[in-house]
Every structure is written in C-alpha cells, then in structure tokens.
Design a protein around this motif. Structure first.
Motif, PDB file in Angstrom:
ATOM      1  N   ARG A 150       0.571  -1.250  -0.022  1.00 29.36           N
ATOM      2  CA  ARG A 150       0.016  -0.450  -0.108  1.00 29.36           C
ATOM      3  C   ARG A 150       1.106   0.598   0.182  1.00 29.36           C
ATOM      4  O   ARG A 150       1.619   1.382   0.005  1.00 29.36           O
ATOM      5  CB  ARG A 150      -0.716   0.488   1.394  1.00 29.36           C
ATOM      6  CG  ARG A 150      -2.253   1.049   1.560  1.00 29.36           C
ATOM      7  CD  ARG A 150      -2.946   0.802   2.445  1.00 29.36           C
ATOM      8  NE  ARG A 150      -4.389   2.012   2.200  1.00 29.36           N
ATOM      9  CZ  ARG A 150      -5.388   1.889   3.033  1.00 29.36           C
ATOM     10  NH1 ARG A 150      -5.027   1.244   4.545  1.00 29.36           N
ATOM     11  NH2 ARG A 150      -6.610   2.257   2.902  1.00 29.36           N
ATOM     12  N   VAL A 151       0.594   1.832  -0.929  1.00 29.14           N
ATOM     13  CA  VAL A 151       1.601   3.500  -0.778  1.00 29.14           C
ATOM     14  C   VAL A 151      -0.159   4.245   0.048  1.00 29.14           C
ATOM     15  O   VAL A 151      -0.919   4.126  -0.362  1.00 29.14           O
ATOM     16  CB  VAL A 151       1.561   3.666  -2.482  1.00 29.14           C
ATOM     17  CG1 VAL A 151       1.706   5.025  -2.188  1.00 29.14           C
ATOM     18  CG2 VAL A 151       2.152   2.927  -3.198  1.00 29.14           C
ATOM     19  N   ALA A 203     -12.374   4.561  -7.484  1.00 25.68           N
ATOM     20  CA  ALA A 203     -11.324   4.672  -5.765  1.00 25.68           C
ATOM     21  C   ALA A 203     -11.129   4.680  -4.349  1.00 25.68           C
ATOM     22  O   ALA A 203     -10.968   4.158  -3.775  1.00 25.68           O
ATOM     23  CB  ALA A 203      -9.819   6.083  -6.321  1.00 25.68           C
ATOM     24  N   LYS A 204     -13.215   5.321  -4.532  1.00 26.65           N
ATOM     25  CA  LYS A 204     -13.254   5.104  -3.325  1.00 26.65           C
ATOM     26  C   LYS A 204     -13.646   3.334  -2.853  1.00 26.65           C
ATOM     27  O   LYS A 204     -13.444   3.272  -1.267  1.00 26.65           O
ATOM     28  CB  LYS A 204     -14.586   5.755  -3.009  1.00 26.65           C
ATOM     29  CG  LYS A 204     -14.943   6.040  -1.319  1.00 26.65           C
ATOM     30  CD  LYS A 204     -15.869   6.797  -1.321  1.00 26.65           C
ATOM     31  CE  LYS A 204     -16.159   7.468  -0.072  1.00 26.65           C
ATOM     32  NZ  LYS A 204     -16.952   5.842   0.874  1.00 26.65           N
ATOM     33  N   LYS A 205     -14.311   3.287  -3.955  1.00 25.37           N
ATOM     34  CA  LYS A 205     -14.287   2.325  -3.034  1.00 25.37           C
ATOM     35  C   LYS A 205     -13.151   0.506  -3.073  1.00 25.37           C
ATOM     36  O   LYS A 205     -13.874  -0.114  -2.282  1.00 25.37           O
ATOM     37  CB  LYS A 205     -15.186   1.154  -5.315  1.00 25.37           C
ATOM     38  CG  LYS A 205     -15.959  -0.092  -4.718  1.00 25.37           C
ATOM     39  CD  LYS A 205     -16.208  -0.593  -5.903  1.00 25.37           C
ATOM     40  CE  LYS A 205     -16.910  -2.372  -5.697  1.00 25.37           C
ATOM     41  NZ  LYS A 205     -18.093  -2.237  -7.308  1.00 25.37           N
ATOM     42  N   TYR A 206     -12.149   1.197  -3.517  1.00 25.43           N
ATOM     43  CA  TYR A 206     -10.875   0.721  -3.370  1.00 25.43           C
ATOM     44  C   TYR A 206     -10.416   0.080  -2.402  1.00 25.43           C
ATOM     45  O   TYR A 206     -10.182  -0.341  -1.486  1.00 25.43           O
ATOM     46  CB  TYR A 206      -9.726   0.327  -4.321  1.00 25.43           C
ATOM     47  CG  TYR A 206      -8.601   0.019  -3.947  1.00 25.43           C
ATOM     48  CD1 TYR A 206      -8.967  -1.575  -4.365  1.00 25.43           C
ATOM     49  CD2 TYR A 206      -7.747   0.498  -4.212  1.00 25.43           C
ATOM     50  CE1 TYR A 206      -7.598  -2.397  -4.749  1.00 25.43           C
ATOM     51  CE2 TYR A 206      -6.669  -0.059  -3.481  1.00 25.43           C
ATOM     52  CZ  TYR A 206      -5.987  -1.715  -3.525  1.00 25.43           C
ATOM     53  OH  TYR A 206      -4.773  -2.221  -3.798  1.00 25.43           O
ATOM     54  N   SER A 207     -10.482   1.774  -1.561  1.00 23.23           N
ATOM     55  CA  SER A 207      -9.432   2.305  -1.647  1.00 23.23           C
ATOM     56  C   SER A 207     -11.130   1.906   0.369  1.00 23.23           C
ATOM     57  O   SER A 207     -10.269   1.448   1.774  1.00 23.23           O
ATOM     58  CB  SER A 207      -9.726   3.832  -0.387  1.00 23.23           C
ATOM     59  OG  SER A 207      -9.339   4.989   0.797  1.00 23.23           O
ATOM     60  N   TRP A 250     -12.660  -0.411   0.562  1.00 20.12           N
ATOM     61  CA  TRP A 250     -12.233  -2.175   0.799  1.00 20.12           C
ATOM     62  C   TRP A 250     -10.842  -2.591   1.413  1.00 20.12           C
ATOM     63  O   TRP A 250     -11.398  -3.686   1.975  1.00 20.12           O
ATOM     64  CB  TRP A 250     -12.250  -2.909  -0.568  1.00 20.12           C
ATOM     65  CG  TRP A 250     -12.278  -4.435  -0.679  1.00 20.12           C
ATOM     66  CD1 TRP A 250     -12.843  -5.222  -0.442  1.00 20.12           C
ATOM     67  CD2 TRP A 250     -10.617  -5.362  -1.512  1.00 20.12           C
ATOM     68  NE1 TRP A 250     -12.118  -6.359  -0.598  1.00 20.12           N
ATOM     69  CE2 TRP A 250     -11.119  -6.741  -0.775  1.00 20.12           C
ATOM     70  CE3 TRP A 250      -9.070  -4.490  -1.327  1.00 20.12           C
ATOM     71  CZ2 TRP A 250      -9.253  -7.642  -1.155  1.00 20.12           C
ATOM     72  CZ3 TRP A 250      -8.328  -5.490  -1.772  1.00 20.12           C
ATOM     73  CH2 TRP A 250      -8.679  -6.420  -1.474  1.00 20.12           C
ATOM     74  N   ILE A 251      -9.445  -1.821   0.649  1.00 23.96           N
ATOM     75  CA  ILE A 251      -7.927  -2.222   1.706  1.00 23.96           C
ATOM     76  C   ILE A 251      -8.467  -1.202   2.746  1.00 23.96           C
ATOM     77  O   ILE A 251      -7.723  -2.544   3.988  1.00 23.96           O
ATOM     78  CB  ILE A 251      -7.614  -1.643   0.515  1.00 23.96           C
ATOM     79  CG1 ILE A 251      -5.772  -1.879   0.757  1.00 23.96           C
ATOM     80  CG2 ILE A 251      -6.910  -0.059   1.032  1.00 23.96           C
ATOM     81  CD1 ILE A 251      -4.954  -1.859  -0.155  1.00 23.96           C
ATOM     82  N   ASN A 252      -8.686  -0.589   3.416  1.00 20.71           N
ATOM     83  CA  ASN A 252      -8.754  -0.098   4.507  1.00 20.71           C
ATOM     84  C   ASN A 252      -9.861  -1.440   5.399  1.00 20.71           C
ATOM     85  O   ASN A 252      -9.238  -2.092   6.285  1.00 20.71           O
ATOM     86  CB  ASN A 252      -9.640   0.555   4.622  1.00 20.71           C
ATOM     87  CG  ASN A 252      -9.056   2.144   4.529  1.00 20.71           C
ATOM     88  OD1 ASN A 252      -7.755   1.880   4.375  1.00 20.71           O
ATOM     89  ND2 ASN A 252      -9.968   2.762   4.301  1.00 20.71           N
ATOM     90  N   SER A 253     -11.076  -2.337   4.945  1.00 17.80           N
ATOM     91  CA  SER A 253     -12.039  -3.500   5.351  1.00 17.80           C
ATOM     92  C   SER A 253     -11.010  -4.719   5.380  1.00 17.80           C
ATOM     93  O   SER A 253     -10.644  -5.350   6.522  1.00 17.80           O
ATOM     94  CB  SER A 253     -13.230  -3.267   4.758  1.00 17.80           C
ATOM     95  OG  SER A 253     -12.231  -4.297   3.853  1.00 17.80           O
ATOM     96  N   GLN A 254      -9.886  -4.594   5.222  1.00 15.07           N
ATOM     97  CA  GLN A 254      -9.216  -6.199   5.305  1.00 15.07           C
ATOM     98  C   GLN A 254      -7.586  -5.563   6.182  1.00 15.07           C
ATOM     99  O   GLN A 254      -7.183  -6.297   6.165  1.00 15.07           O
ATOM    100  CB  GLN A 254      -8.475  -5.942   3.609  1.00 15.07           C
ATOM    101  CG  GLN A 254      -9.104  -6.107   2.257  1.00 15.07           C
ATOM    102  CD  GLN A 254      -9.716  -7.575   2.544  1.00 15.07           C
ATOM    103  OE1 GLN A 254      -9.330  -8.491   2.608  1.00 15.07           O
ATOM    104  NE2 GLN A 254     -11.464  -7.494   3.146  1.00 15.07           N
ATOM    105  N   GLY A 255      -7.627  -4.337   6.850  1.00 18.23           N
ATOM    106  CA  GLY A 255      -6.818  -4.294   7.155  1.00 18.23           C
ATOM    107  C   GLY A 255      -5.277  -4.488   6.664  1.00 18.23           C
ATOM    108  O   GLY A 255      -4.372  -3.754   7.984  1.00 18.23           O
ATOM    109  N   VAL A 256      -4.906  -3.515   5.695  1.00 16.05           N
ATOM    110  CA  VAL A 256      -3.958  -3.345   5.043  1.00 16.05           C
ATOM    111  C   VAL A 256      -2.987  -2.443   5.413  1.00 16.05           C
ATOM    112  O   VAL A 256      -3.531  -1.282   5.027  1.00 16.05           O
ATOM    113  CB  VAL A 256      -4.329  -3.312   3.624  1.00 16.05           C
ATOM    114  CG1 VAL A 256      -2.444  -3.405   3.206  1.00 16.05           C
ATOM    115  CG2 VAL A 256      -4.136  -5.444   2.932  1.00 16.05           C
TER     116      VAL A 256
END
Length: 346
Positions: A262-263, A332-336, A338-344
């Motif tokens: 993640r960047v 981008a919001k949809k991806y953000s 999702w990735i937040n929900s994964q705890g990355v």
C-alpha cells in the motif's frame, strides 16, 4: 627340446600375454568407472584448469582414476583440456568419461522480472562462471555504455527476458556482447517503428513497459494500461504510477526484498527521479525487467480514452478504468474502502 618347439612355446606365451593384456585393456576402457548414485550430474572445469586439476575435480565421481588416466593419455586429452560444464552419466566407462570431458554442454540460462541490475547480475552469476561483481563491472563499463547509448540507470533495458543457450565458461564480456546482439535483434525495424509511432525510443518503450509490467500480472490487460499511460504522456500529465513510488521507496531504503502492498500520501510526495507523481515523464530507468508481453503491450497499445485506473475490488488482479476524474474517484473510493476493511497498513 629343439628350436622349433622353443619358438612355438614362446609364441604361445606371447599370444597368451597379448590376449590377457587385451582383456585388461578392454576392461580398463569399457567397464563402468563411475561411483555416484545419481542418474547423471554435471562437473565444472574452471577457465585455465590443467589436466591435474581436472583429475582432482573428477576423483569424487570416478572409481579408478588410473583407468581414466590410461584412456585419457591414449587420446591426447591431457594436452587438450577444455573449460566448461560437462555431463557425466552413471555407469560411464573410461572411454565415455574422456569423451564426455571433451563436450562442453551449454547452460539454458533463464532470467526475467529482475528489479535491478544487481539482482540481474546475481541471477546470471548463479548460472555461469563469472561472478556477479565481474558481470556488474562489465555491464557498467563506461565505454560500452557510451557506444550503445545506455546509462548506468537504464542499461537494464538491454536484457530481453528469455532462455538462452550459453556456455558456462562464457566470459562476462562475451555474455554482455551476446546480450547486446539479442537486444538489437529484438529491436528490429518493425518494433523500432512501432515505438516511434508512440513517440518513444526503444529505451523509453522498455522503461514504460517496466511500469506496465508491474501494474498488472494480467497479460490481457496490459495493452489497455499501456494505452492509459500513453494518453497521459500525450496530455503531459504525470504518469502517477504507484509501482514507480514503490521502487523509489525501496531504492531509498536500499531494501529490495521488502514487500509494499500500500502507498500513502506521504509516499507520493517523496523526492525521487523515479516518483512519477512529482515528475512528469518517464523515470531515468526501468523499475523492473519487463517481459515480452509488457513490451508488446507498449508497442501495440489499446486505443482508448481512459486517463485513470485503479485496482478492481470485484475482479481480483484486474483494474477499473475511467475517462473522467469523477468516474475514477468513485472507483478509487470503492477500492480504498475495501483495502481499509482488510486492515492492510503497508
């Protein structure tokens, strides 16, 4: 006992001796003379080795080295030692062993997806005789770079990922010369013209291909991604490629083994010639060694009007593309989210 009988007995004795000698000779030449368990193995004779060194290399694998020496001497092998890689098979006799030591078996040298010249030199150095430092020094030779239009930052573009048959004892210089020939062969008139049609030189096309390669493992998607980046370049927009930022981060820390998933914003504003968020145009060199499909994607890009893309939540490994910033912001919001929900975190 008369002379005739004496001559006859001596003749019989000589013949018997010759027969015994013949059997011994045949045994020495044609009976199995190996002592390793594997079906086959390779032995390596370094450049400059002499006959004594070859015997020392072979001793762990040969039952009776004197039998090997006898055959070797009769075939002039001691005066004609070769360096290289040689295949020995279980059960070989002395004659076959000597014959095998005269046939330098090429290495099928393979390489791909190396991020840096240092990694590449290490990969090659593990497969042929020259070590990684010798290879590196050869690749970075200032005269060679100048003659071929490369710099230390971009010379990695010269190496086209593939499998090459090459002798193990090939020198660093000869390996480099073979690679520049392969590079020039790849960049024929047709491919050079295709690159020019996109406003790129072969070096620039390869640098862009390295970004395309890192953006997607999906080969069928790469022409579309290449099309997006070329659209941005025509509009004089920053490429804004996350893989270039990741490369810059690794380069800054000098740790290319770290995995960055993640960047963050602070990463996007870091000062580096490889950060395509703060610099317009291509970085000074490739961020990896692109494979052939990534190169072909840049040379044969999809014609589209997309300017933006981000990772897809619904199609793992693929991306969602957009022609407008508003569309992109939704993706981008949809991806953000999702990735937040994964705890990355990183």
């Amino acid at each position: 006992m008369n002379l005739k009988k004496i001559v006859s007995l001596v003749s019989v004795a000589l013949i018997s001796i010759l027969i015994v000698y013949g059997f011994v000779l045949m045994y020495q030449i044609f009976s199995g003379n190996t002592k390793f368990a594997d079906k086959e193995l390779y032995v390596y004779v370094p450049t400059g080795s002499d006959y004594e060194q070859v015997k020392h290399i072979l001793e762990p694998y040969v039952k009776d080295i004197s039998r090997f020496e006898m055959v070797a001497g009769k075939t002039s092998y001691p005066e004609n030692v070769k360096a290289g890689r040689f295949l020995l098979k279980n059960g070989m006799n002395s004659y076959e062993l000597v014959k095998a030591m005269k046939f330098n078996d090429p290495v099928s040298l393979a390489f791909n997806n190396q991020e840096r010249l240092e990694n590449f030199a290490g990969r090659v150095g593990s497969q042929i005789e020259p070590d990684s430092l010798e290879l590196l020094n050869t690749f970075r030779d200032s005269i060679f770079l100048k003659e071929n239009g490369f710099t230390e930052e971009n010379v990695l573009v010269m190496f086209i990922p593939n499998t090459y048959d090459i002798y193990w004892n090939t020198s660093a210089e000869k390996f480099r010369d073979k690679m520049i020939k392969e590079y020039n062969k790849f960049w024929n008139k047709e491919r050079t013209a295709k690159a020019a049609a996109q406003g790129l030189t072969p070096i620039q096309a390869t640098i862009l291909a390295s970004i395309v390669h890192k953006e997607s493992v999906k080969k069928d998607e790469r022409p579309r991604i290449a099309g997006v980046y070329l659209n941005r370049m025509r509009l004089e927009m920053p490429l804004q490629a996350d893989p270039t930022v990741i490369f810059a981060m690794k380069k800054k820390s000098n740790d290319f083994n770290q995995v960055i998933k993640r960047v963050f914003y602070n990463d996007l504003i870091m000062k580096s010639p490889y950060n395509t968020y703060v610099n317009i145009g291509l970085p000074p060199g490739p961020i990896a060694m692109p494979d052939i499909t990534a190169l072909e994607a840049v040379l044969n890009p999809e014609k589209n009007n997309y300017i933006y893309f981000c990772a897809s939540v619904d199609r793992f490994g693929y991306h969602e593309f957009a022609a407008t910033l508003a569309e992109h912001n939704v993706n981008a919001k949809k991806y953000s989210d999702w990735i937040n929900s994964q705890g990355v975190q990183r």
